[in-house]
Structures are given as C-alpha cells and as structure tokens.
Design an enzyme around this catalytic site. Structure first.
Site, PDB file in Angstrom:
ATOM      1  N   LYS A 209      35.808   0.421  77.661  1.00 30.34           N
ATOM      2  CA  LYS A 209      36.074   1.651  77.734  1.00 30.34           C
ATOM      3  C   LYS A 209      35.037   2.327  78.716  1.00 30.34           C
ATOM      4  CE  LYS A 209      36.990   5.969  75.421  1.00 30.34           C
ATOM      5  NZ  LYS A 209      36.553   7.110  74.894  1.00 30.34           N
ATOM      6  N   GLU A 215      26.624  -5.997  75.420  1.00 31.62           N
ATOM      7  CA  GLU A 215      27.119  -6.938  75.588  1.00 31.62           C
ATOM      8  C   GLU A 215      28.626  -7.360  76.001  1.00 31.62           C
ATOM      9  OE1 GLU A 215      26.746  -4.836  73.256  1.00 31.62           O
ATOM     10  OE2 GLU A 215      25.873  -5.407  71.002  1.00 31.62           O
ATOM     11  N   GLY A 284      37.623   4.238  71.831  1.00 34.04           N
ATOM     12  CA  GLY A 284      37.873   2.610  71.210  1.00 34.04           C
ATOM     13  C   GLY A 284      38.185   2.543  69.891  1.00 34.04           C
ATOM     14  N   ARG A 285      38.273   3.133  68.737  1.00 40.18           N
ATOM     15  CA  ARG A 285      39.384   1.982  68.295  1.00 40.18           C
ATOM     16  C   ARG A 285      40.465   2.962  67.714  1.00 40.18           C
ATOM     17  NH1 ARG A 285      35.139   5.655  67.324  1.00 40.18           N
ATOM     18  NH2 ARG A 285      35.055   7.486  65.499  1.00 40.18           N
ATOM     19  N   GLU A 370      33.693   3.984  61.514  1.00 33.66           N
ATOM     20  CA  GLU A 370      32.997   4.595  62.522  1.00 33.66           C
ATOM     21  C   GLU A 370      33.947   6.343  63.031  1.00 33.66           C
ATOM     22  OE1 GLU A 370      33.439   3.254  66.895  1.00 33.66           O
ATOM     23  OE2 GLU A 370      31.894   2.438  66.661  1.00 33.66           O
ATOM     24  N   HIS A 401      39.855 -15.959  43.933  1.00 37.24           N
ATOM     25  CA  HIS A 401      38.585 -16.761  43.315  1.00 37.24           C
ATOM     26  C   HIS A 401      37.277 -16.279  44.183  1.00 37.24           C
ATOM     27  CE1 HIS A 401      42.203 -19.704  42.494  1.00 37.24           C
ATOM     28  NE2 HIS A 401      42.394 -19.013  43.090  1.00 37.24           N
ATOM     29  N   LYS A 525      21.133   1.333  69.568  1.00 35.80           N
ATOM     30  CA  LYS A 525      21.108   0.883  71.317  1.00 35.80           C
ATOM     31  C   LYS A 525      19.811   1.061  72.074  1.00 35.80           C
ATOM     32  CE  LYS A 525      26.613   1.468  71.644  1.00 35.80           C
ATOM     33  NZ  LYS A 525      27.405   2.450  72.368  1.00 35.80           N
TER      34      LYS A 525
HETATM   35  O1  F6P Z   1      29.991   0.584  68.797  1.00 38.58           O
HETATM   36  C1  F6P Z   1      30.073   1.754  69.401  1.00 38.58           C
HETATM   37  C2  F6P Z   1      31.362   1.824  69.967  1.00 38.58           C
HETATM   38  O2  F6P Z   1      31.213   2.771  71.228  1.00 38.58           O
HETATM   39  C3  F6P Z   1      32.660   1.644  70.164  1.00 38.58           C
HETATM   40  O3  F6P Z   1      33.429   2.743  69.596  1.00 38.58           O
HETATM   41  C4  F6P Z   1      33.360   1.103  71.437  1.00 38.58           C
HETATM   42  O4  F6P Z   1      35.254   0.652  70.164  1.00 38.58           O
HETATM   43  C5  F6P Z   1      32.563  -0.282  71.423  1.00 38.58           C
HETATM   44  O5  F6P Z   1      31.586   0.407  71.328  1.00 38.58           O
HETATM   45  C6  F6P Z   1      32.912  -0.845  72.558  1.00 38.58           C
HETATM   46  O6  F6P Z   1      32.985   0.258  73.803  1.00 38.58           O
HETATM   47  P1  F6P Z   1      33.473  -0.053  75.181  1.00 38.58           P
HETATM   48  O7  F6P Z   1      34.763  -0.387  75.223  1.00 38.58           O
HETATM   49  O8  F6P Z   1      33.234   1.484  75.904  1.00 38.58           O
HETATM   50  O9  F6P Z   1      32.833  -1.388  75.950  1.00 38.58           O
END
Ligand code: F6P
Length: 561
Positions: A209, A215, A284-285, A370, A401, A525
């Site tokens: 987003k 990452e 995002g979620r 979240e 199990h 972060k």
């Molecule tokens: O973990 C925090 C967060 O902002 C989430 O809400 C989001 O889904 C994720 O990081 C990834 O963010 P982006 O889509 O901006 O890379």
C-alpha cells in the site's frame, strides 16, 4: 469527531452485568426445555447457515446485547462508514473497503471527498482483468517470450495474508498459473519460494500500500537480483544490457506493482503502466478486494474474482440493512463482547473443517487483532473495558489431535467458531465410505461434546470407577458457533470474510475504538531501523542500546558464522 459512547455507562451494560452475575450455564437443560431454541438462534446469511444455539445465552441476554448495539450506535456508525465519513479519525480518512465490492452500475454512484469512487474502483478492476487475461492467455510473456507459469506476490500483512489465504482456500478453482507468496524478510522465505522456479516464466507482483515497507522492498530487490542472475545465466540478458534484452526489459516483463504510491513504484524501476493503484481509504487488512488481489485474478481468473467480490457485497448489504436482532455479524460481534467483557474470555478459536482454510486463522489474526487490539478510543481517551481478544485456530481435525484437550477439559473459557462445508473440494471414498462424511461427523461431534459434555454418572455407567471418573468427565457448556455452507466457492469465501470484517467492526464500535489504524506496529519498525547499524557493527548505535539488547547483540556477533 463524535465522542464515543462509553459502553459501560449504557443501561444495557448494567443489564448484562446483572445477567452475567446470575448466569448458570446449562446448555443441556436449555436445549431440553426449549424445543424452539435452535430455530430461534439459527440464521441464514446468504449461503451461510449460522447456528448460534450452542452459545451461553438465552433470549434475555440476546435482547440485552442487541440493546447494547443500539445504545452504542453500531448501525449508525456502519452507515457513516458506507457514506464515506472519516471514521478513521487518527488518519483523518474514510474507510471504504465496502466500496471495492459494489457491483458495477450501483446507484446512486458513490462520491466521497470529490472522488468518483465507483468509477475508479471499476476502472482498476477492469485493468486487472485485462492484464490477467493477457497473462493467462500467454499474450503477456517474459523477456524471452515464454508465457508466465508462476506468479510470486511480494507483500506483507494485509498485502500478503488475504491473497495468500484465498489462494490456498480456492486452490481447486485455480488454472494453469501457480501463485506463491513471499512476505518475511527472513531470507529463507524468498530463497525457499523461488526454489525450482524458472526466471523466464516467473512474474513478480510487488504489493505494498505504502511502498515503503522494509520487508517488501528488501524482498523486491532480492527478487530482482534473483531474476537478473537467472536470466543472465540463461544468456537471456547481459550484465549491462548486452544480451538479448536489458535489465530494464527484464523488470518490465517480470515485475508489476500494486500500491497507492505510484510515484514510489516508478522510483523502484517498475513502469507505472504495469502498476495497479488503490486508495488510502482501503486499510491494509481490508484490502484483498482491491488491486492487492491481483495474484488471485491471475490464478483464478476475473470471473472467480468477481464472484468473490459478490459474496463480500451480499454480506455488506445484510450488515447495512438487517435489523440488529437478526443481523448475523452484529450478533456474532455481540457474543464476542459477551464472552470478553462479561464472562472473562481472553481468546477466541476459529476452527475451519476445510484443509484449504489452513491460513484462515492467520488472516483473521491481522483482521481482528490489528483492528481491535487498542487501549485508546477514537477520540484518544482510554478504553473503558477490555478489548481485542486473541484469535487463533487450526483446521479440524488436526486441531483435535493437538489443542482440543484444553478446549474440552481446560480451565479457560474459549468460545470457538466451527466452519464446515457440505460438499468437499475432493470427494474420496475409503472402502466405500465417503471420507467427507467422516470429516463432517467430527465437526458435529466436537461442538456437541463441547456443549453437552459427559457427566460423571454417564462415565460411571460405562464401567469407569475411582479417580478415572473425574478425568473422563467433560463439563460441557463450552460455547461454539457453527457456520455451515454448501461448498467453499469464491462467493462463499467472500461471504465468510465479510462476516468476520463486520464482526470486528461491531466490536470496535461498542468499545469506541478506531478499528482502522495500527499505530501499535510503528515503534518496533522505528527501533529496528535504529538497531540495524548496531547489528552491522556501529559502536555508537551499539552503545546506545539497553543492557539486554546489548547482551543479545553480543550473542549474535559471537555466533554469527
Ligand atoms: O504491519 C503494519 C502494516 O502497516 C499493515 O497494516 C499492513 O497491512 C502491512 O504493514 C503492509 O503495509 P504495506 O502494504 O504498506 O506494505
């Protein structure tokens, strides 16, 4: 900004407090004395049959819970969300994931803050479909002219969990294209997920987003290196563009992006023509229905993706227009509030009887935790009660199990949702017996055992004596909700996900929470960026750490080969 209503100050809260104090759970007795209980507490929500009858409630409690939803304004706030009011107060944004699944031609058109929302949503969906058609037909090729066989989505959190969960859930609906998902910055993830792939037939989707996530951008660069190295080895491109194609050509053929920040996509080197946008009003979620679902359109085709969206939309409509007393997401959200705030539950299990839903609990963890793992309300004031239970789960029968022992005989109250499908993805027989029937028998047996238990008298009647009687006794009165659907199709899955989105919404409103921000992920972060130089040997950065962090850095340095 509207001030959140303090739920604990409502008359309904007072009623519920008294009802909880008097509660003597007796599902055996309640079922025996009330032949209409199952019918009254069962609901049809589109394709979902939802049985709430094995919950620890009676009509009086349900009535008081519904009044709590009325008195905290759940329906009004959902309507405000749909209208595009800035209910994401801390980020001053509308919350419009529901707009992503409005059918084309919806009337009246949705216009928010001057944006033609419906038009923009449909344009992106059409672009995704056209792109998917080109890839799926083989018209879009890699730099060496070979069609795409594998799509690798690089994203994390909401830019990974939804597509990854749905990709697995709808596996039987997939076509020729395989989808893989890289999320973790642990280099194992990318190394493992690219194993065995041919760079010439691999397409990467960088899904972020913000297009700033450490990452995702790190993995995207690693993927680009992997691609270039593989293509160079195959003689397809030269190190400096002297082969049959240049490095830029390779990126243009093998990388597309999904983001709200198209300028940053371009800065990464991906042609904006190969980027699919969305908007800051998609959390995002809550983003799987946006361009973040591109990997799904590629794997399952545009028609199946539209079916998924249609499922979501049906439940959005139900949430928006059904009276609270029969509104399924509202009722399920209220039950969660009942268990969390009045009966002391700390967690909630979600147990799908479908192996394809193996990632469903992980997806729900981000959605629910979240969203509602918050200690302040949407006006910045402290919450007035417990919030955000811990969601967890595994597909049945594997869970049976492993951890069901604790559900049946442990000391904790853990409400659980059981989800099953009348028709299997694969119908197999074992010696003439339908295996799916056995699977469903387990689904039914577990909720029955949890609800009704097994008394000491029943254990003794089987010939058990002494200390073993207590060990073999099941207390029962362990609450469950059963969700049954005809089959796990794209539409049904959309319904199921939207159900949980709106359960989460309901709880958030009752608690006065802004369910659409996530400030709690920021500190870690920031600190990771500060600590990274210390890991790399910077003395000043090392010295500025606390004693425990320094000791752990010492361990790392002395053990890193
Ligand atoms: O973990 C925090 C967060 O902002 C989430 O809400 C989001 O889904 C994720 O990081 C990834 O963010 P982006 O889509 O901006 O890379």
């Amino acid at each position: 900004m509207t001030t959140p209503i303090d739920p604990t100050a409502t008359p309904a809260w007072t009623e519920l407090t008294a009802l909880a104090a008097d509660l003597k759970p007796d599902l055996r007795g309640w079922f025996a004395d009330d032949p209409g209980r199952v019918e009254r507490l069962s609901f049809e929500l589109a394709d979902l049959h939802v049985d709430l009858s094995k919950n620890l409630v009676d009509d009086e409690i349900v009535g008081a819970l519904v009044r709590l939803a009325e008195q905290t304004g759940v329906a009004e706030r959902f309507a405000a969300m749909l209208r595009g009011e800035h209910i994401n107060t801390t980020e001053d944004r509308p919350v419009l994931h529901t707009a992503l699944r409005r059918p084309p031609g919806s009337e009246p058109p949705l216009v928010v803050d001057g944006q033609q929302v419906d038009r923009d949503v449909q344009q992106v969906l059409d672009a995704m479909s056209a792109f998917a058609d080109r890839v799926r037909s083989g018209e879009w090729t890699g730099v060496t002219g070979k069609p795409v066989k594998t799509v690798v989505n690089i994203g994390i959190g909401g830019s990974d969990l939804g597509p990854a969960m749905i990709s697995a859930a709808l596996e039987p609906f997939g076509g020729e294209i395989e989808a893989r998902f890289v999320s973790n910055i642990d280099p194992f993830d990318l190394a493992h997920k690219t194993k065995g792939l041919d760079p010439e037939t691999t397409l990467f989707i960088v899904a972020s987003k913000t297009f700033t996530t450490l990452e995702t951008l790190t993995n995207a660069r690693l993927a680009r290196d992997w691609l270039w190295a593989g293509l160079e080895k195959a003689g397809a491109i030269g190190p400096t563009g002297s082969g049959t194609g240049s490095k830029e050509d390779a990126v243009a053929h093998h990388f597309v992006a999904v983001s709200t920040a198209l300028d940053k996509v371009e800065a990464f080197g991906i042609d904006p023509a190969n980027a699919f946008g969305f908007w800051d009003w998609v959390g995002g979620r809550y983003s799987v229905c946006s361009a973040i679902g591109l990997s799904l359109v590629l794997k399952f085709g545009p028609k199946n993706f539209r079916e998924l969206l249609a499922g979501f939309h049906t439940v959005d409509e139900h949430m928006a227009s059904t009276p609270l007393a029969s509104n399924v997401p509202v009722l399920m959200g209220l039950l969660n509030v009942w268990y969390t705030n009045f009966l002391g539950a700390q967690s909630h299990a979600v147990l799908p009887y479908a192996q394809q839903l193996s990632r469903f609990a992980a997806y729900l963890q981000q959605l629910t935790m979240e969203s509602n793992g918050k200690r302040v309300r949407w006006d910045g004031s402290p919450v007035t009660t417990e919030t955000g239970e811990i969601f967890w789960g595994e597909p049945g029968t594997n869970g049976q199990h492993a951890f069901y022992q604790l559900l049946h005989q442990g000391t904790r109250l853990i409400p659980a949702d059981f989800i099953a499908f009348a028709n299997p993805a694969y119908a197999l027989e074992d010696d003439g017996r339908d295996v799916h029937g056995l699977f469903i028998a387990n689904f039914l047996a577990q909720t029955k055992a949890l609800a009704f238990g097994k008394t000491a008298e029943e254990v003794e009647a089987e010939g058990t004596t002494g200390a073993l009687v207590a060990a073999r006794t099941f207390p029962g009165n362990r609450p469950t909700t059963s969700i049954f659907a005809p089959a796990l199709t794209p539409r049904v899955l959309g319904e199921l996900i939207a159900l949980y989105e709106h359960i989460t919404f309901t709880q958030g409103v009752i608690w006065g929470i802004n369910s659409f921000d996530q400030w709690g992920v920021e500190l870690g972060k920031q600190l990771a960026l500060q600590i990274a130089p210390a890991v790399e040997g910077d003395t000043a950065a090392y010295d500025s750490q606390d004693a425990s962090t320094r000791a752990l850095l010492d361990y790392y340095k002395s053990h890193r080969a």
